[in-house]
Design a protein around this motif. Structure first.
Motif, PDB file in Angstrom:
ATOM      1  N   GLY A   1       0.799  -1.215   0.000  1.00 25.74           N
ATOM      2  CA  GLY A   1       0.000   0.000   0.000  1.00 25.74           C
ATOM      3  C   GLY A   1       0.828   1.260   0.000  1.00 25.74           C
ATOM      4  N   SER A   2       2.129   1.142   0.135  1.00 19.82           N
ATOM      5  CA  SER A   2       2.996   2.313   0.155  1.00 19.82           C
ATOM      6  C   SER A   2       3.473   2.621  -1.254  1.00 19.82           C
ATOM      7  N   ALA A   3       3.782   3.881  -1.487  1.00 14.61           N
ATOM      8  CA  ALA A   3       4.291   4.279  -2.794  1.00 14.61           C
ATOM      9  C   ALA A   3       5.807   4.197  -2.844  1.00 14.61           C
TER      10      ALA A   3
ATOM     11  N   GLU B   1      19.604   9.528  -9.485  1.00 18.01           N
ATOM     12  CA  GLU B   1      18.897  10.554  -8.726  1.00 18.01           C
ATOM     13  C   GLU B   1      17.521  10.732  -9.338  1.00 18.01           C
ATOM     14  N   SER B   2      16.707  11.560  -8.694  1.00 22.47           N
ATOM     15  CA  SER B   2      15.367  11.795  -9.218  1.00 22.47           C
ATOM     16  C   SER B   2      14.848  13.143  -8.731  1.00 22.47           C
ATOM     17  N   ASP B   3      13.830  13.625  -9.414  1.00 13.57           N
ATOM     18  CA  ASP B   3      13.107  14.822  -9.005  1.00 13.57           C
ATOM     19  C   ASP B   3      11.670  14.407  -8.730  1.00 13.57           C
ATOM     20  N   ASN B   4      11.177  14.755  -7.552  1.00  9.31           N
ATOM     21  CA  ASN B   4       9.779  14.506  -7.160  1.00  9.31           C
ATOM     22  C   ASN B   4       9.417  13.021  -7.142  1.00  9.31           C
ATOM     23  N   LEU B   5      10.357  12.153  -6.771  1.00 12.97           N
ATOM     24  CA  LEU B   5      10.070  10.719  -6.703  1.00 12.97           C
ATOM     25  C   LEU B   5      10.386  10.128  -5.326  1.00 12.97           C
ATOM     26  N   ASP B   6      10.312  10.948  -4.291  1.00 15.85           N
ATOM     27  CA  ASP B   6      10.410  10.487  -2.897  1.00 15.85           C
ATOM     28  C   ASP B   6      11.604   9.578  -2.623  1.00 15.85           C
ATOM     29  N   HIS B   7      12.771   9.960  -3.066  1.00 21.55           N
ATOM     30  CA  HIS B   7      13.965   9.169  -2.764  1.00 21.55           C
ATOM     31  C   HIS B   7      14.303   9.342  -1.286  1.00 21.55           C
ATOM     32  N   GLY B   8      14.622   8.240  -0.619  1.00 22.58           N
ATOM     33  CA  GLY B   8      14.979   8.322   0.796  1.00 22.58           C
ATOM     34  C   GLY B   8      15.411   6.979   1.341  1.00 22.58           C
ATOM     35  N   TRP B   9      15.173   6.778   2.646  1.00 23.73           N
ATOM     36  CA  TRP B   9      15.683   5.607   3.356  1.00 23.73           C
ATOM     37  C   TRP B   9      14.580   4.974   4.190  1.00 23.73           C
TER      38      TRP B   9
ATOM     39  N   GLU C   1      17.935   1.996   1.040  1.00 28.69           N
ATOM     40  CA  GLU C   1      17.595   3.052   0.096  1.00 28.69           C
ATOM     41  C   GLU C   1      16.298   2.702  -0.641  1.00 28.69           C
ATOM     42  N   ALA C   2      15.440   3.695  -0.854  1.00 25.77           N
ATOM     43  CA  ALA C   2      14.144   3.449  -1.494  1.00 25.77           C
ATOM     44  C   ALA C   2      13.736   4.654  -2.335  1.00 25.77           C
ATOM     45  N   VAL C   3      12.783   4.416  -3.238  1.00 21.78           N
ATOM     46  CA  VAL C   3      12.287   5.469  -4.125  1.00 21.78           C
ATOM     47  C   VAL C   3      10.838   5.132  -4.500  1.00 21.78           C
ATOM     48  N   HIS C   4      10.133   6.078  -5.054  1.00 24.44           N
ATOM     49  CA  HIS C   4       8.736   5.882  -5.454  1.00 24.44           C
ATOM     50  C   HIS C   4       8.620   4.694  -6.404  1.00 24.44           C
TER      51      HIS C   4
END
Length: 165
Positions: A24-26, A99-107, A135-138
Motif C-alpha cells: 500500500g505504500s508508494a 537521482e530523481s526529481d519529485n520521486l520520494d527518494h529516501g531511506w 535506500e528506497a524510491v517511489h
C-alpha cells in the motif's frame, strides 16, 4: 547485540518478501535484477540494443561512456524525472539509481523494537538515519526501470536473431 539482531531481521524481511512491509505504500526498494547478455553478442551490438531500448521507452541519454561501459539516461514524466545508469558488463546489464526529481527518494528503517505505536511497518526518511536503513524510491521509478529492463531484454533477443539469421 540488539543492533545486529535488528539488522538481520530487517535484511531477512526484505529478502523474504521485499514488498510485504511496504504494501500500500508508494515507496519501494529499487534497482531491478540485471539482464543476462546472450553469449553470442559483443560490445557494439549490446550497446546498440540498449540505446534502442532507451529510445523506445522514451528515456533521454545524457552520457554514453563506452570505455567505462555505461549509459546515463533520464525519463521525464510530467513533474517527475528518474535518472538511471545502465551499466553494461561482460555477462549482464545492471541498473543503478542515480537521482530523481519529485520521486520520494529516501531511506527505509525498521521501527525500534518495543516502540510506542510499533505496527511493524517500515519508516521512511529523506535522510539516512542508521546503518540499517535501506535506500528506497517511489514505485513508479522501479516500474519505469523494469519496463526498460524488459525492453532491453527484447532488443538483445532481436539483435541475437539478426546476427544468427
Amino acid at each position: 547485540m540488539l543492533r545486529y539482531v535488528r539488522r538481520i531481521l530487517l535484511i531477512c524481511c526484505l529478502i523474504a518478501s521485499p514488498f510485504s512491509a511496504l504494501a500500500g505504500s508508494a515507496i519501494v526498494p529499487f534497482n531491478p535484477e540485471p539482464v543476462t547478455l546472450p553469449a553470442e553478442l559483443g560490445g557494439d551490438r549490446v550497446t546498440r540494443a540498449v540505446i534502442e531500448a532507451l529510445v523506445i521507452r522514451g528515456w533521454r541519454m545524457t552520457e554514453i561512456n563506452r570505455d567505462a561501459g555505461y549509459i546515463d539516461a533520464e525519463l521525464p514524466v510530467r513533474a517527475h524525472v528518474g535518472r538511471v545508469r545502465v551499466r553494461i558488463g561482460d555477462r549482464s546489464i545492471s541498473f543503478e539509481y542515480r537521482e530523481s526529481d519529485n520521486l520520494d527518494h529516501g531511506w527505509l528503517t525498521a521501527p525500534p523494537t518495543g516502540s510506542r505505536g510499533d505496527s511493524g511497518e517500515m519508516h521512511f526518511s529523506p535522510v539516512r538515519q542508521s546503518e540499517e536503513a535501506v535506500e528506497a524510491v517511489h514505485r513508479n521509478y522501479l516500474a519505469w526501470v523494469n519496463e526498460l529492463a524488459r525492453t532491453i531484454d527484447g532488443t538483445l533477443m532481436l539483435a541475437g536473431m539478426e546476427q544468427n539469421g
